[in-house]
Design a protein around this motif. Structure first.
Motif, PDB file in Angstrom:
ATOM      1  N   VAL A 454       0.839  -1.213   0.000  1.00 44.49           N
ATOM      2  CA  VAL A 454       0.000   0.000   0.000  1.00 44.49           C
ATOM      3  C   VAL A 454       0.868   1.255   0.000  1.00 44.49           C
ATOM      4  O   VAL A 454       0.587   2.227  -0.725  1.00 44.49           O
ATOM      5  N   ILE A 455       1.935   1.254   0.773  1.00 43.17           N
ATOM      6  CA  ILE A 455       2.823   2.418   0.820  1.00 43.17           C
ATOM      7  C   ILE A 455       3.475   2.667  -0.541  1.00 43.17           C
ATOM      8  O   ILE A 455       3.472   3.799  -1.062  1.00 43.17           O
ATOM      9  N   ILE A 456       4.016   1.613  -1.163  1.00 47.24           N
ATOM     10  CA  ILE A 456       4.662   1.767  -2.476  1.00 47.24           C
ATOM     11  C   ILE A 456       3.635   2.207  -3.526  1.00 47.24           C
ATOM     12  O   ILE A 456       3.889   3.106  -4.331  1.00 47.24           O
ATOM     13  N   GLY A 457       2.457   1.572  -3.507  1.00 48.88           N
ATOM     14  CA  GLY A 457       1.408   1.949  -4.454  1.00 48.88           C
ATOM     15  C   GLY A 457       0.985   3.391  -4.287  1.00 48.88           C
ATOM     16  O   GLY A 457       0.772   4.109  -5.274  1.00 48.88           O
ATOM     17  N   GLY A 458       0.871   3.830  -3.036  1.00 52.08           N
ATOM     18  CA  GLY A 458       0.506   5.216  -2.776  1.00 52.08           C
ATOM     19  C   GLY A 458       1.550   6.193  -3.279  1.00 52.08           C
ATOM     20  O   GLY A 458       1.223   7.252  -3.847  1.00 52.08           O
ATOM     21  N   LEU A 459       2.820   5.864  -3.075  1.00 51.13           N
ATOM     22  CA  LEU A 459       3.899   6.743  -3.543  1.00 51.13           C
ATOM     23  C   LEU A 459       3.929   6.814  -5.075  1.00 51.13           C
ATOM     24  O   LEU A 459       4.132   7.889  -5.658  1.00 51.13           O
ATOM     25  N   LEU A 460       3.742   5.672  -5.727  1.00 51.46           N
ATOM     26  CA  LEU A 460       3.700   5.664  -7.192  1.00 51.46           C
ATOM     27  C   LEU A 460       2.531   6.499  -7.710  1.00 51.46           C
ATOM     28  O   LEU A 460       2.669   7.255  -8.677  1.00 51.46           O
ATOM     29  N   CYS A 461       1.386   6.347  -7.068  1.00 52.80           N
ATOM     30  CA  CYS A 461       0.201   7.114  -7.455  1.00 52.80           C
ATOM     31  C   CYS A 461       0.457   8.613  -7.297  1.00 52.80           C
ATOM     32  O   CYS A 461       0.146   9.413  -8.184  1.00 52.80           O
ATOM     33  N   ALA A 462       1.051   8.993  -6.167  1.00 53.65           N
ATOM     34  CA  ALA A 462       1.366  10.404  -5.928  1.00 53.65           C
ATOM     35  C   ALA A 462       2.340  10.928  -6.973  1.00 53.65           C
ATOM     36  O   ALA A 462       2.231  12.080  -7.432  1.00 53.65           O
ATOM     37  N   GLY A 463       3.300  10.079  -7.368  1.00 52.56           N
ATOM     38  CA  GLY A 463       4.260  10.488  -8.388  1.00 52.56           C
ATOM     39  C   GLY A 463       3.602  10.749  -9.729  1.00 52.56           C
ATOM     40  O   GLY A 463       3.904  11.742 -10.408  1.00 52.56           O
ATOM     41  N   VAL A 464       2.685   9.867 -10.129  1.00 50.51           N
ATOM     42  CA  VAL A 464       1.973  10.041 -11.399  1.00 50.51           C
ATOM     43  C   VAL A 464       1.114  11.305 -11.363  1.00 50.51           C
ATOM     44  O   VAL A 464       1.084  12.098 -12.317  1.00 50.51           O
ATOM     45  N   ILE A 465       0.400  11.521 -10.250  1.00 49.08           N
ATOM     46  CA  ILE A 465      -0.435  12.719 -10.121  1.00 49.08           C
ATOM     47  C   ILE A 465       0.420  13.976 -10.189  1.00 49.08           C
ATOM     48  O   ILE A 465       0.092  14.942 -10.899  1.00 49.08           O
ATOM     49  N   SER A 466       1.528  13.980  -9.464  1.00 52.80           N
ATOM     50  CA  SER A 466       2.414  15.147  -9.462  1.00 52.80           C
ATOM     51  C   SER A 466       2.980  15.422 -10.855  1.00 52.80           C
ATOM     52  O   SER A 466       3.057  16.577 -11.289  1.00 52.80           O
ATOM     53  N   PHE A 467       3.363  14.371 -11.568  1.00 54.70           N
ATOM     54  CA  PHE A 467       3.942  14.542 -12.896  1.00 54.70           C
ATOM     55  C   PHE A 467       2.936  15.171 -13.858  1.00 54.70           C
ATOM     56  O   PHE A 467       3.257  16.120 -14.581  1.00 54.70           O
ATOM     57  N   HIS A 468       1.727  14.674 -13.861  1.00 54.49           N
ATOM     58  CA  HIS A 468       0.733  15.166 -14.822  1.00 54.49           C
ATOM     59  C   HIS A 468       0.122  16.504 -14.412  1.00 54.49           C
ATOM     60  O   HIS A 468      -0.519  17.160 -15.252  1.00 54.49           O
ATOM     61  N   ASN A 469       0.292  16.886 -13.165  1.00 52.31           N
ATOM     62  CA  ASN A 469      -0.240  18.173 -12.720  1.00 52.31           C
ATOM     63  C   ASN A 469       0.857  19.191 -12.435  1.00 52.31           C
ATOM     64  O   ASN A 469       0.578  20.240 -11.862  1.00 52.31           O
ATOM     65  N   ARG A 470       2.097  18.887 -12.849  1.00 53.09           N
ATOM     66  CA  ARG A 470       3.192  19.770 -12.508  1.00 53.09           C
ATOM     67  C   ARG A 470       3.022  21.175 -13.068  1.00 53.09           C
ATOM     68  O   ARG A 470       3.346  22.176 -12.419  1.00 53.09           O
ATOM     69  N   LYS A 471       2.446  21.316 -14.252  1.00 55.55           N
ATOM     70  CA  LYS A 471       2.307  22.646 -14.853  1.00 55.55           C
ATOM     71  C   LYS A 471       1.250  23.481 -14.150  1.00 55.55           C
ATOM     72  O   LYS A 471       1.238  24.701 -14.261  1.00 55.55           O
ATOM     73  N   PHE A 472       0.353  22.821 -13.414  1.00 63.70           N
ATOM     74  CA  PHE A 472      -0.680  23.569 -12.710  1.00 63.70           C
ATOM     75  C   PHE A 472      -0.226  24.020 -11.323  1.00 63.70           C
ATOM     76  O   PHE A 472      -0.924  24.725 -10.628  1.00 63.70           O
ATOM     77  N   ALA A 473       0.934  23.542 -10.908  1.00 62.69           N
ATOM     78  CA  ALA A 473       1.436  23.878  -9.581  1.00 62.69           C
ATOM     79  C   ALA A 473       2.645  24.795  -9.651  1.00 62.69           C
ATOM     80  O   ALA A 473       3.285  25.063  -8.659  1.00 62.69           O
ATOM     81  N   LEU A 474       2.943  25.268 -10.849  1.00 66.56           N
ATOM     82  CA  LEU A 474       4.107  26.137 -11.014  1.00 66.56           C
ATOM     83  C   LEU A 474       3.746  27.590 -10.777  1.00 66.56           C
ATOM     84  O   LEU A 474       2.614  27.985 -11.004  1.00 66.56           O
TER      85      LEU A 474
END
Length: 474
Positions: A454-474
């Motif tokens: 669950v911890i690894i899956g959560g971190l991977l999920c957070a990474g994907v979300i952060s990557f695809h939303n990076r331009k909205f957080a700049l």
């Protein structure tokens, strides 16, 4: 970062942020209480307790939805004082009515859900419902009074108090009836606070304003209530069918634990919808859709970029998540998987446009169709799939209803269906999601502990979300 991301929603970002944060507190508190209770109570005891909440869900959320959505809609159109005091008056009367009904009908209701032992606790629970329903009008009062930061503090405080009032008595081994009696103190305190806060923010009520506003608010509010009543098939009718069709309270507990919406997601989506209504209701009622459609399309893109990775991970890691969160409920995983998929349907916001135009009854008509489809489909699928049947029926019925409502809204408003669909901005996400699903499946097969999975899956999920939303957080 979150504030910067929300700023991309335009003028609604502050309202979205405040409402999401406040509602997130409610969701997290409920999840924590659930995690604790599934560990200190036997499934039979927990099933009996949750059947009380099934009765709550059948009565109270409809009134809450009516009060909250009406106050958001009318607050900007008729003035805060008249709208607030009208909502409080309607809330008090409605809460009293449903409380009396539940108290008088506690015995047949308990027998209906095959739990006659909860009849007496239900009479006390009716009093809890009275205060909990009345005080539910707090959120829009805070928002309309521009006290959004106070709303977060209010939710934190009362959730801490109410969580303690539930968990501690159960931990001490008190019977269900005694626990309910202690629980009443929580919403009672909230009700007193909400009344005093409304008087401070809206001033002394003027009865002429209330009587003038009452018919208009009731017209809109009753439409919202119809949406809830007819749309109960979306959220609760499957649980009611399981409670009636299966005598085992342990089996009911397994279903209820699995039939969870993904934490925080409904709060976020609901906040986006409410904020759009508050911000654009006047423009939409003047048939000026441009700004609202831009906001809806932008919100749909963001919701897909944030939420679909969570859905994928929760689907593949359903069993580890159930075990880590709820200990002995691994059997709930297949139901949780189905409910994770239904979350996708909530990302389409055509209903928001109809709510902003005041056409609540139209939504109710579509929900009638969904209920008509859901109930017989659930009963039929139970014969072939057992306890999974109602969950599958909910998935199918909700898909058909969302598609029909979206097409109807587009045609009647001379809009394109694409106005309610995500744009090409989410195309890169369609590459990431299969990869994320494959990695999640590999984690299940790897044999590592569920907690680590669950911890690894959560971190991977957070990474994907952060990557695809990076331009909205700049």
């Amino acid at each position: 970062m979150f504030e910067q991301f929300l700023h991309k929603f335009g003028e609604v970002h502050k309202k979205v942020g405040a409402m999401t944060a406040a509602r997130a507190v409610n969701v997290i508190a409920a999840l924590v209480v659930m995690m604790v209770l599934t560990r200190i109570l036997e499934p039979v005891e927990y099933g009996a307790y949750k059947k009380l909440w099934l009765i709550f869900m059948l009565f109270s959320p409809g009134i809450t939805s009516m009060l909250v959505k009406t106050l958001y809609f009318r607050g900007e159109l008729s003035g805060h004082r008249a709208a607030i005091w009208t909502a409080i008056f309607v809330g008090a009367v409605s809460s009293l009515i449903i409380s009396v009904i539940i108290a008088l009908a506690s015995t047949p209701l308990a027998w209906a859900v095959q739990a006659p032992e909860i009849s007496e606790p239900m009479r006390w629970f009716a009093l809890y419902i009275l205060f909990a329903t009345y005080s539910s009008v707090a959120e829009p009062i805070f928002v309309l009074a521009e006290r959004k930061k106070w709303l977060l503090g209010y939710n934190l405080s009362y959730n801490l108090i109410e969580s303690a009032l539930i968990v501690v008595p159960f931990y001490l081994g008190l019977p269900l009836e005694s626990v309910i009696q202690i629980m009443i103190a929580g919403p009672l305190l909230r009700s007193v606070f909400v009344t005093l806060f409304a008087a401070k923010q809206a001033g002394v009520p003027i009865w002429k304003e209330v009587t003038r506003e009452l018919p208009v608010s009731l017209s809109y509010g009753l439409g919202v209530l119809l949406i809830f009543i007819t749309g109960i098939g979306i959220t609760q009718i499957d649980k009611l069918i399981v409670a009636v069709m299966f005598e085992s309270e342990e089996l009911y507990a397994i279903y209820v634990v699995g039939a969870q919406t993904l934490p925080l997601i409904p709060a976020f989506i609901s906040s986006v919808s409410s904020a759009i209504i508050v911000q654009y209701a006047a423009q939409i009622n003047s048939r000026n859709y441009d700004s609202a459609l831009i906001a809806i399309r932008s919100a749909t893109d963001r919701l897909f970029l944030i939420i679909t990775p969570i859905i994928v991970v929760c689907f593949f890691l359903a069993e580890p998540i159930m075990v880590v969160l709820f200990d002995q409920y691994a059997e709930s995983a297949p139901i949780f998987q189905i409910y994770a998929i239904t979350t996708i349907y909530k990302l389409f916001l055509a209903e928001t446009l109809l709510l902003a135009t005041g056409r609540t009854r139209i939504i109710a008509v579509f929900n009638v169709g969904e209920v008509i489809l859901n109930i017989p489909l659930s009963l039929a699928l139970i014969e072939f799939m057992g306890i999974l049947g109602p969950a599958i029926a909910t998935l199918i019925a909700h898909l058909i209803a969302i598609l029909a409502l979206t097409v109807y809204t587009a045609r009647t408003e001379s809009l394109r269906v694409s106005n309610f669909l995500p744009s090409s901005k989410i195309l890169p996400l369609l590459v990431s999601l299969p990869v994320l699903g494959g990695v999640s499946f590999f984690l299940i097969q790897s044999g590592i502990s569920y907690f680590t999975t669950v911890i690894i899956g959560g971190l991977l999920c957070a990474g994907v979300i952060s990557f695809h939303n990076r331009k909205f957080a700049l």
